[in-house]
Design a protein around this motif. Structure first.
Motif, PDB file in Angstrom:
ATOM      1  N   GLU A  40      18.065 -17.690 -14.577  1.00 12.51           N
ATOM      2  CA  GLU A  40      18.627 -18.561 -13.532  1.00 12.51           C
ATOM      3  C   GLU A  40      19.896 -19.269 -14.012  1.00 12.51           C
ATOM      4  O   GLU A  40      20.815 -19.497 -13.228  1.00 12.51           O
ATOM      5  CB  GLU A  40      17.579 -19.575 -13.070  1.00 12.51           C
ATOM      6  N   THR A  41      19.956 -19.611 -15.291  1.00 10.98           N
ATOM      7  CA  THR A  41      21.182 -20.193 -15.850  1.00 10.98           C
ATOM      8  C   THR A  41      22.322 -19.184 -15.755  1.00 10.98           C
ATOM      9  O   THR A  41      23.455 -19.543 -15.395  1.00 10.98           O
ATOM     10  CB  THR A  41      20.969 -20.644 -17.309  1.00 10.98           C
ATOM     11  N   GLY A  42      22.028 -17.932 -16.044  1.00  9.32           N
ATOM     12  CA  GLY A  42      23.039 -16.878 -15.901  1.00  9.32           C
ATOM     13  C   GLY A  42      23.550 -16.784 -14.473  1.00  9.32           C
ATOM     14  O   GLY A  42      24.758 -16.689 -14.239  1.00  9.32           O
ATOM     15  N   VAL A  43      22.639 -16.831 -13.507  1.00  9.21           N
ATOM     16  CA  VAL A  43      23.033 -16.762 -12.092  1.00  9.21           C
ATOM     17  C   VAL A  43      23.885 -17.971 -11.723  1.00  9.21           C
ATOM     18  O   VAL A  43      24.910 -17.838 -11.045  1.00  9.21           O
ATOM     19  CB  VAL A  43      21.798 -16.663 -11.167  1.00  9.21           C
ATOM     20  N   HIS A  44      23.481 -19.145 -12.173  1.00  5.29           N
ATOM     21  CA  HIS A  44      24.208 -20.384 -11.852  1.00  5.29           C
ATOM     22  C   HIS A  44      25.670 -20.295 -12.315  1.00  5.29           C
ATOM     23  O   HIS A  44      26.600 -20.528 -11.533  1.00  5.29           O
ATOM     24  CB  HIS A  44      23.488 -21.565 -12.503  1.00  5.29           C
ATOM     25  N   TYR A  45      25.878 -19.966 -13.570  1.00  9.51           N
ATOM     26  CA  TYR A  45      27.237 -19.874 -14.110  1.00  9.51           C
ATOM     27  C   TYR A  45      28.002 -18.705 -13.487  1.00  9.51           C
ATOM     28  O   TYR A  45      29.213 -18.796 -13.266  1.00  9.51           O
ATOM     29  CB  TYR A  45      27.216 -19.774 -15.636  1.00  9.51           C
ATOM     30  N   HIS A  46      27.309 -17.630 -13.209  1.00  4.99           N
ATOM     31  CA  HIS A  46      27.901 -16.465 -12.551  1.00  4.99           C
ATOM     32  C   HIS A  46      28.512 -16.893 -11.218  1.00  4.99           C
ATOM     33  O   HIS A  46      29.679 -16.605 -10.921  1.00  4.99           O
ATOM     34  CB  HIS A  46      26.789 -15.429 -12.353  1.00  4.99           C
ATOM     35  N   MET A  47      27.731 -17.611 -10.404  1.00  4.00           N
ATOM     36  CA  MET A  47      28.187 -18.011  -9.075  1.00  4.00           C
ATOM     37  C   MET A  47      29.371 -18.988  -9.147  1.00  4.00           C
ATOM     38  O   MET A  47      30.353 -18.838  -8.428  1.00  4.00           O
ATOM     39  CB  MET A  47      27.038 -18.635  -8.284  1.00  4.00           C
ATOM     40  N   ILE A  48      29.271 -19.978 -10.003  1.00  2.00           N
ATOM     41  CA  ILE A  48      30.354 -20.965 -10.124  1.00  2.00           C
ATOM     42  C   ILE A  48      31.661 -20.288 -10.514  1.00  2.00           C
ATOM     43  O   ILE A  48      32.722 -20.559  -9.935  1.00  2.00           O
ATOM     44  CB  ILE A  48      29.989 -22.049 -11.159  1.00  2.00           C
ATOM     45  N   HIS A  49      31.597 -19.389 -11.473  1.00  2.00           N
ATOM     46  CA  HIS A  49      32.831 -18.793 -11.977  1.00  2.00           C
ATOM     47  C   HIS A  49      33.338 -17.657 -11.086  1.00  2.00           C
ATOM     48  O   HIS A  49      34.541 -17.383 -11.082  1.00  2.00           O
ATOM     49  CB  HIS A  49      32.655 -18.398 -13.441  1.00  2.00           C
ATOM     50  N   ALA A  50      32.467 -17.054 -10.295  1.00  2.00           N
ATOM     51  CA  ALA A  50      32.942 -16.104  -9.279  1.00  2.00           C
ATOM     52  C   ALA A  50      33.721 -16.868  -8.200  1.00  2.00           C
ATOM     53  O   ALA A  50      34.758 -16.394  -7.718  1.00  2.00           O
ATOM     54  CB  ALA A  50      31.772 -15.330  -8.674  1.00  2.00           C
TER      55      ALA A  50
END
Length: 126
Positions: A40-50
Motif C-alpha cells: 500500500e505504501t508503494g501504491v500511495h507514492y506511485h499515485m502521488i508521483h504519477a
C-alpha cells in the motif's frame, strides 16, 4: 515533452488504481499485514508521483525556457515510481527483503524530480 509526461502520468495513474484494487481485493487475504502495508505504501507514492508527472506536463508550457529542468523532473519522478514503488511491490509479493535495497534510490529520484521542478520554475519563468 509535455505530451510524453501526460501519457506517462495517465498510464501510471491507471496502473496505480489497478494495483490499489489488486492489493485491496486479492492480496489482502494472501499477504501478512506487514507486507500488505508495504504494498500500500508503494501504491500511495506511485499515485502521488504519477500526479506529479501530470504537473510536470502542465508546467512544460508555463516554463518554456527551462526544458532541461522539466525533462529531468519528469524522468526523475518516473524513475522514482519504477524504483521506489516497483521495489515495494516486488518485496511485498515475493518476500525477498533484499529488494528493499532499491527503494531508497527511488526516494532519491523523487527528491531530484521535485527539486528539478522548483529549479525549472526559478529559471524558466517568462
Amino acid at each position: 515533452m509535455d505530451k510524453t509526461f501526460i501519457v506517462l502520468g495517465s498510464l501510471l495513474l491507471f496502473l496505480g488504481v489497478a494495483f490499489g484494487a489488486f492489493g485491496a481485493h486479492i492480496l489482502k487475504s494472501k499477504l501478512s499485514a506487514d507486507m500488505l502495508n508495504v504494498f500500500e505504501t508503494g501504491v500511495h507514492y506511485h499515485m502521488i508521483h504519477a500526479l506529479g508527472l501530470l504537473l510536470v506536463a502542465l508546467f512544460a508550457d508555463k516554463f518554456p525556457h527551462a526544458g532541461v529542468w522539466i525533462g529531468w523532473s519528469g524522468w526523475s519522478l518516473f524513475a522514482g515510481i519504477l524504483l521506489f514503488s516497483g521495489s515495494l511491490y516486488a518485496l511485498s509479493i515475493t518476500g525477498i527483503r533484499m529488494l528493499g535495497i532499491i527503494t531508497p534510490f527511488g526516494g532519491v529520484a523523487f527528491l531530484i524530480g521535485w527539486i528539478c521542478l522548483a529549479v525549472a520554475a526559478l529559471k524558466g519563468g517568462a
